[in-house]
Scaffold this active site. Structure first.
Site, PDB file in Angstrom:
ATOM      1  N   TYR A   1       9.406 -11.878  50.753  1.00 39.35           N
ATOM      2  CA  TYR A   1       9.793 -13.261  50.487  1.00 39.35           C
ATOM      3  C   TYR A   1      11.276 -13.390  50.153  1.00 39.35           C
ATOM      4  O   TYR A   1      11.817 -14.501  50.162  1.00 39.35           O
ATOM      5  CB  TYR A   1       8.994 -13.838  49.315  1.00 39.35           C
TER       6      TYR A   1
ATOM      7  N   HIS B   1       1.512  -5.218  52.004  1.00 41.60           N
ATOM      8  CA  HIS B   1       1.614  -6.567  52.533  1.00 41.60           C
ATOM      9  C   HIS B   1       0.927  -6.714  53.887  1.00 41.60           C
ATOM     10  O   HIS B   1       0.262  -7.721  54.148  1.00 41.60           O
ATOM     11  CB  HIS B   1       3.086  -6.979  52.634  1.00 41.60           C
TER      12      HIS B   1
END
Length: 299
Positions: free
Chosen positions: A52, A115
């Site tokens: 992010y 992830h």
């Protein structure tokens, strides 16, 4: 009693809050402000990721929010994720993790997720995560975006069963087969994109139920997920919405209405899930940290 401090016990005994704030698509300054607001307003769980590009902002928000809310670090639950480009052997993963701790300003994280299951590296990477958990800087480890085939393969060699599988989950994409598989292996499903964007929020049946219960469409969906036993990570950059999203504990959907929402599943994954290059750690979306204009500014 239901509430923002309600927890669920993961398969290793760690208690995880069932409702938290996510910061995907937030820059560092927005992440800082929304995290601080969430902690002030009663949230005890924060979810971020290196991918992010806002771990520094998230860490600044945690520090500020703890001060403003009068909380200790041990009062909250922080999740971050192993970046695809950092997957590989133990030394590579450990070095990356230490960098993430530094950016977050923390001595440990409560949950560390892989992830994405990059095919060439996810087994080796998970073994490195197991070693990190054993060293005490991670309280629980898990995965994200794992389909059943990849999770089954991981379980064949794993010493530690993943505590969590974080998936896109909302009324129009309920991942029923993955949820069933996770539950059968005592892996907790956590929802990202719990509102499903326009597909779920503007669904006529959701709108009908919102009118019936005198609630927003978002509150109906979040309450449904709560009653389904799904841990939810909900993103908002606005404090009023952060507060509104948490107002789901003073009403309950009938069993019939829960079943009605269960029937809305279209099996349609949104966002960029289908675009990931499973076999390629350098795929278009697979290996890029979002870079924001404020990345190098003082927080």
């Amino acid at each position: 009693m239901d509430g923002l401090q309600s927890t669920i016990k993961l398969n290793n005994g760690v208690e995880m809050p069932r409702f938290g704030l996510g910061v995907w698509k937030s820059n560092n300054h927005t992440a800082r402000d929304s995290v601080a607001a969430a902690l002030r307003d009663g949230y005890h769980a924060i979810d971020t990721a290196k991918q992010y590009g806002n771990e520094r902002g998230t860490g600044a928000g945690i520090k500020l929010g703890l001060q403003q809310a009068g909380l200790k670090r041990s009062d909250i639950f922080v999740t971050t994720k192993l970046y695809n480009g950092d997957q590989g052997n133990y030394d590579k993963v450990a070095k990356a993790f230490e960098g993430q701790l530094k950016d977050l300003g923390l001595d440990y994280v409560d949950l560390y997720l892989m992830h994405w299951p990059v095919d060439a590296t996810y087994i080796e990477s998970y073994q490195a995560m197991e070693r990190l958990q054993k060293q005490g800087k991670i309280r629980a480890i898990g995965v994200s975006n794992f389909d059943n085939d990849r999770l089954a393969k991981l379980l064949e060699s794993a010493e530690i069963v993943p505590a969590v599988n974080q998936m896109e989950f909302n009324p129009t994409n309920q991942e029923k087969k993955i949820l069933q598989f996770d539950q059968s292996h005592n892996v907790q499903m956590t929802a990202w994109s719990p509102l499903g964007g326009g597909r779920s929020l503007t669904n006529p049946m959701i709108d009908k139920l919102a009118k019936k219960y005198d609630r927003s469409a978002a509150q109906i969906i979040l309450r449904w997920e709560w009653q389904r036993g799904i841990v939810t990570v909900i993103k908002s950059a606005h404090e009023k919405r952060i507060i509104d999203n948490s107002h789901i504990f003073d009403f309950k959907l009938s069993d019939e209405d829960v079943q009605t929402i269960n029937q809305l599943d279209q099996g349609e994954r949104g966002l960029w899930y289908n675009d990931f290059k499973w076999h390629n750690p350098n795929g278009e979306f697979g290996n890029s940290v979002a870079q924001w204009d404020d990345t190098n500014e003082q927080l």
